[in-house]
Design a protein around this motif. Structure first.
Motif, PDB file in Angstrom:
ATOM      1  N   PRO A   2      40.891  51.895  -5.353  1.00  0.00           N
ATOM      2  CA  PRO A   2      39.792  51.632  -4.413  1.00  0.00           C
ATOM      3  C   PRO A   2      39.913  50.215  -3.861  1.00  0.00           C
ATOM      4  O   PRO A   2      40.636  49.373  -4.391  1.00  0.00           O
ATOM      5  CB  PRO A   2      38.542  51.802  -5.286  1.00  0.00           C
ATOM      6  N   GLU A   3      39.193  49.969  -2.786  1.00  0.00           N
ATOM      7  CA  GLU A   3      39.306  48.664  -2.119  1.00  0.00           C
ATOM      8  C   GLU A   3      38.961  47.498  -3.039  1.00  0.00           C
ATOM      9  O   GLU A   3      39.548  46.423  -2.925  1.00  0.00           O
ATOM     10  CB  GLU A   3      38.405  48.652  -0.886  1.00  0.00           C
ATOM     11  N   PHE A   4      38.037  47.707  -3.984  1.00  0.00           N
ATOM     12  CA  PHE A   4      37.659  46.615  -4.869  1.00  0.00           C
ATOM     13  C   PHE A   4      38.635  46.436  -6.031  1.00  0.00           C
ATOM     14  O   PHE A   4      38.575  45.445  -6.752  1.00  0.00           O
ATOM     15  CB  PHE A   4      36.243  46.838  -5.420  1.00  0.00           C
ATOM     16  N   ASP A   5      39.569  47.385  -6.241  1.00  0.00           N
ATOM     17  CA  ASP A   5      40.573  47.302  -7.312  1.00  0.00           C
ATOM     18  C   ASP A   5      41.825  48.060  -6.867  1.00  0.00           C
ATOM     19  O   ASP A   5      42.155  49.111  -7.400  1.00  0.00           O
ATOM     20  CB  ASP A   5      40.012  47.903  -8.608  1.00  0.00           C
ATOM     21  N   PRO A   6      42.563  47.537  -5.884  1.00  0.00           N
ATOM     22  CA  PRO A   6      43.613  48.315  -5.218  1.00  0.00           C
ATOM     23  C   PRO A   6      44.877  48.543  -6.019  1.00  0.00           C
ATOM     24  O   PRO A   6      45.803  49.201  -5.531  1.00  0.00           O
ATOM     25  CB  PRO A   6      43.915  47.465  -3.968  1.00  0.00           C
ATOM     26  N   GLU A   7      44.973  48.014  -7.252  1.00  0.00           N
ATOM     27  CA  GLU A   7      46.164  48.240  -8.075  1.00  0.00           C
ATOM     28  C   GLU A   7      45.820  48.932  -9.385  1.00  0.00           C
ATOM     29  O   GLU A   7      46.526  48.813 -10.384  1.00  0.00           O
ATOM     30  CB  GLU A   7      46.889  46.908  -8.320  1.00  0.00           C
ATOM     31  N   GLN A   8      44.733  49.666  -9.382  1.00  0.00           N
ATOM     32  CA  GLN A   8      44.263  50.324 -10.600  1.00  0.00           C
ATOM     33  C   GLN A   8      45.201  51.455 -11.028  1.00  0.00           C
ATOM     34  O   GLN A   8      45.328  51.761 -12.201  1.00  0.00           O
ATOM     35  CB  GLN A   8      42.857  50.872 -10.348  1.00  0.00           C
ATOM     36  N   TYR A   9      45.885  52.081 -10.069  1.00  0.00           N
ATOM     37  CA  TYR A   9      46.765  53.218 -10.346  1.00  0.00           C
ATOM     38  C   TYR A   9      48.210  52.870  -9.977  1.00  0.00           C
ATOM     39  O   TYR A   9      48.457  52.108  -9.035  1.00  0.00           O
ATOM     40  CB  TYR A   9      46.344  54.444  -9.543  1.00  0.00           C
ATOM     41  N   GLU A  10      49.161  53.481 -10.704  1.00  0.00           N
ATOM     42  CA  GLU A  10      50.588  53.301 -10.415  1.00  0.00           C
ATOM     43  C   GLU A  10      51.254  54.667 -10.271  1.00  0.00           C
ATOM     44  O   GLU A  10      51.067  55.552 -11.117  1.00  0.00           O
ATOM     45  CB  GLU A  10      51.273  52.522 -11.529  1.00  0.00           C
ATOM     46  N   LEU A  11      52.015  54.855  -9.197  1.00  0.00           N
ATOM     47  CA  LEU A  11      52.745  56.101  -8.987  1.00  0.00           C
ATOM     48  C   LEU A  11      53.906  56.201  -9.974  1.00  0.00           C
ATOM     49  O   LEU A  11      54.693  55.263 -10.120  1.00  0.00           O
ATOM     50  CB  LEU A  11      53.294  56.170  -7.560  1.00  0.00           C
ATOM     51  N   LEU A  12      54.015  57.366 -10.640  1.00  0.00           N
ATOM     52  CA  LEU A  12      55.084  57.570 -11.615  1.00  0.00           C
ATOM     53  C   LEU A  12      56.136  58.568 -11.133  1.00  0.00           C
ATOM     54  O   LEU A  12      57.334  58.320 -11.218  1.00  0.00           O
ATOM     55  CB  LEU A  12      54.502  58.058 -12.950  1.00  0.00           C
TER      56      LEU A  12
END
Length: 596
Positions: A14-24
């Motif tokens: 999300p815009e407030f946490d844009p690196e919360q997920y990583e593509l595997l």
């Protein structure tokens, strides 16, 4: 990774946490979205595997419209509390980007679901080893989910093999709730998934019905019973499925049961599905498919008479006018056969049969008997070369292997590096000792010349082909691939661009090809019968089509004799039929002697 616009390691959120997920890992692309396996890192450092569906639409208003719909779906699905319905969450954020970098693209919509350790239903059906009992269990579990949803007066509207996941214990999860809708609300968007929607079409402004889900469950029952068949024609669904089931060896009662949800009249589809699934469980327990042909090879003998080698639930058999002069290998051989290759080996033309059984074991049979050659194989193709040596190709543990045999020699095996292979589709000896093979790897078709310095060449997009074929022509080797939807593409190896679609849009179930007199001759089998695509001849510059039968067919084989005449064999409604060219190259039906 060429099917995806992104690569593993990119971040999103999300815009407030844009690196919360990583593509595997990229999984597939469907419609206007890509599906990835990703990992979420929480604020407490805890990591969680998720399935991330990334919407590709970049128009901001369209993205927000989808996000609004998804928020409604998530809220309603949580409120319903249907067991084994995988409920997603949704977010709006920048496109995937390198860690610490600022994404230059616009906002994208993401649908995030808990990661399910399962495979799509069609993949499970092709690889499962539990037999009819396992099929009945999976179908019952799916019907329970759908019935529970319908009891609460909601419908899924997009049930398809890709949206039903099955794990190693047969646990079923229904996913992708994008089009989940209540029965009393008018539709704002219609959904059409080819092969899994009923004849009656949804209408924007109309109301959803449970009949659409019922029909889709019927298509999935067909997938479970006939995992290698192509797309269902929704206009003649019940008629097509019944013919296919009977041709595959299922009994009349079981075929009628399986076709009930496919009825053209929505009122005749079974509702709820539980009792229908229960009847199917009993039928599957008490009925086994009768002996049917899964492997097929036709071999003209020295007199030009066609000999047909078949393999199925009862092992291998011989048929045709050439049968009386030959016999199958003696002794205990493969039980139920999935694929086979056969040829005349040595100077005396000894019959050699190679078969892959249902347990993925490779068998080789000669006059001396049968013996096991390898285990864990997948796919089988090969032929006898000019030197009288039988060479077959298969895949074991993701690697390509070849096995060679000739009278007086022992069987030798070799693993070849340079081309990964999950399954072998076809093989062709271009010149003595030089082979061309067609393999499947991660859903993509690759062509490769073993021993060459050239890397494997991909043919077409990744779509998990059902079958493939190779043939020599004056213009070089040609390849044909049969897709899961029954369409067929013809490829010129080494040429740029996609292959040519052939078959006039009629779905096929089987394919065979041989290089012959100016171009490849291609045989197709399907619900509409057997079709033979002949090279252009005379004043015509276009290939010609000939239909020897209009009865539903499932398998087909082609071969050319020493006199250049072609032989064609097909499994037509469970029965073997053979045709052969006469001295003037006119096709004639061949009468098959009755088995003694």
């Amino acid at each position: 990774m060429s099917e995806s616009r992104w690569v593993p390691g990119l971040r999103f959120g999300p815009e407030f946490d844009p690196e919360q997920y990583e593509l595997l890992e990229f999984h597939h692309r469907g419609g206007e979205a890509e599906v990835w396996r990703a990992v979420r890192t929480g604020h407490n450092g805890r990591k969680e595997l998720v399935a991330a569906k990334i919407m590709l639409e970049r128009d901001p208003s369209e993205v927000r419209r989808w996000l609004g719909r998804w928020d409604d779906v998530s809220h309603n699905a949580h409120r319903l509390g249907v067991t084994d319905l995988v409920v997603p969450s949704f977010l709006l954020g920048p496109s995937p980007h390198r860690p610490g970098a600022v994404s230059s693209g616009g906002l994208l919509g993401y649908q995030i679901s808990p990661w399910v350790e399962g495979v799509p239903l069609h993949t499970w059906a092709r690889t499962q080893r539990g037999g009819p009992a396992a099929v009945a269990e999976v179908l019952e579990r799916l019907c329970r989910i759908v019935d529970e949803l319908h009891r609460k007066r909601w419908v899924h509207r997009d049930i398809s093999p890709a949206n039903v996941l099955v794990d190693g214990q047969g646990v079923v999860k229904l996913i992708d709730l994008t089009f989940l809708a209540p029965l009393d609300h008018t539709l704002t968007v219609a959904v059409f998934t080819p092969g899994h929607v009923p004849p009656e079409a949804e209408q924007v402004g109309g109301f959803p019905t449970t009949a659409k889900d019922l029909f889709a469950v019927g298509t999935l029952a067909r997938t479970l019973l006939l995992p290698d068949h192509g797309r269902l024609d929704h206009r003649l669904a019940a008629e097509q499925a019944r013919a296919e089931l009977l041709a595959a060896g299922y009994g009349e009662e079981l075929a009628r049961w399986a076709c009930e949800p496919l009825a053209r009249d929505p009122e005749r589809r079974p509702a709820p599905l539980g009792p229908w699934a229960g009847r199917g469980r009993e039928l599957l327990r008490s009925h086994r498919p009768v002996a049917r042909t899964a492997g097929l090879a036709v071999l003209p003998d020295r007199s030009g008479r066609p000999l047909v080698v078949t393999g199925g639930a009862d092992g291998t058999a011989l048929a045709g006018p050439g049968r009386t002069a030959h016999r199958l290998p003696a002794g205990q051989g493969p039980g139920a056969v999935r694929e086979l290759a056969a040829g005349w080996a040595g100077r005396q033309g000894e019959l050699v049969v190679c078969a892959e059984d249902r347990g993925n074991t490779l068998w080789v049979g000669t006059a001396a008997g049968w013996w096991e050659a390898a285990r864990g194989v997948n796919g089988l193709a090969g032929a006898v070369g000019p030197g009288g040596e039988m060479t077959v190709w298969t895949a074991v543990g993701g690697a390509l292997r070849s096995y060679r045999w000739a009278p007086g020699l022992t069987l030798t095996g070799q693993e070849l590096s340079g081309c990964p292979a999950d399954r072998v589709l076809a093989a062709l000896e271009e010149r003595p000792g030089c082979w061309l093979v067609l393999v499947e790897h991660r859903g993509r078709v690759l062509s490769w010349r073993p021993g060459s310095a050239e890397p494997p060449a991909p043919l077409g997009p990744a779509d998990s082909p059902r079958a493939g074929a190779l043939a020599r022509t004056s213009a070089g080797p040609r390849a044909a691939t049969l897709r899961p939807d029954g369409s067929v593409q013809l490829h010129t190896l080494g040429a740029a661009g996609p292959g040519t679609e052939i078959g006039d849009g009629e779905p096929s179930l089987g394919i065979a090809m041989v290089g012959h007199r100016g171009g490849p001759t291609i045989a197709l089998a399907g619900a509409g019968g057997v079709r033979l695509r002949l090279p252009a001849g005379g004043a015509s510059r276009r290939p010609r089509w000939w239909r020897p039968t209009l009865r539903p067919a499932t398998r087909v084989a082609l071969a050319m004799g020493d006199d250049w005449r072609l032989c064609l064999a097909a499994v037509v409604e469970g029965e073997l039929q053979v045709w052969q060219e006469d001295a003037a190259y006119r096709w004639q039906a061949v009468e098959l002697p009755e088995a003694p």
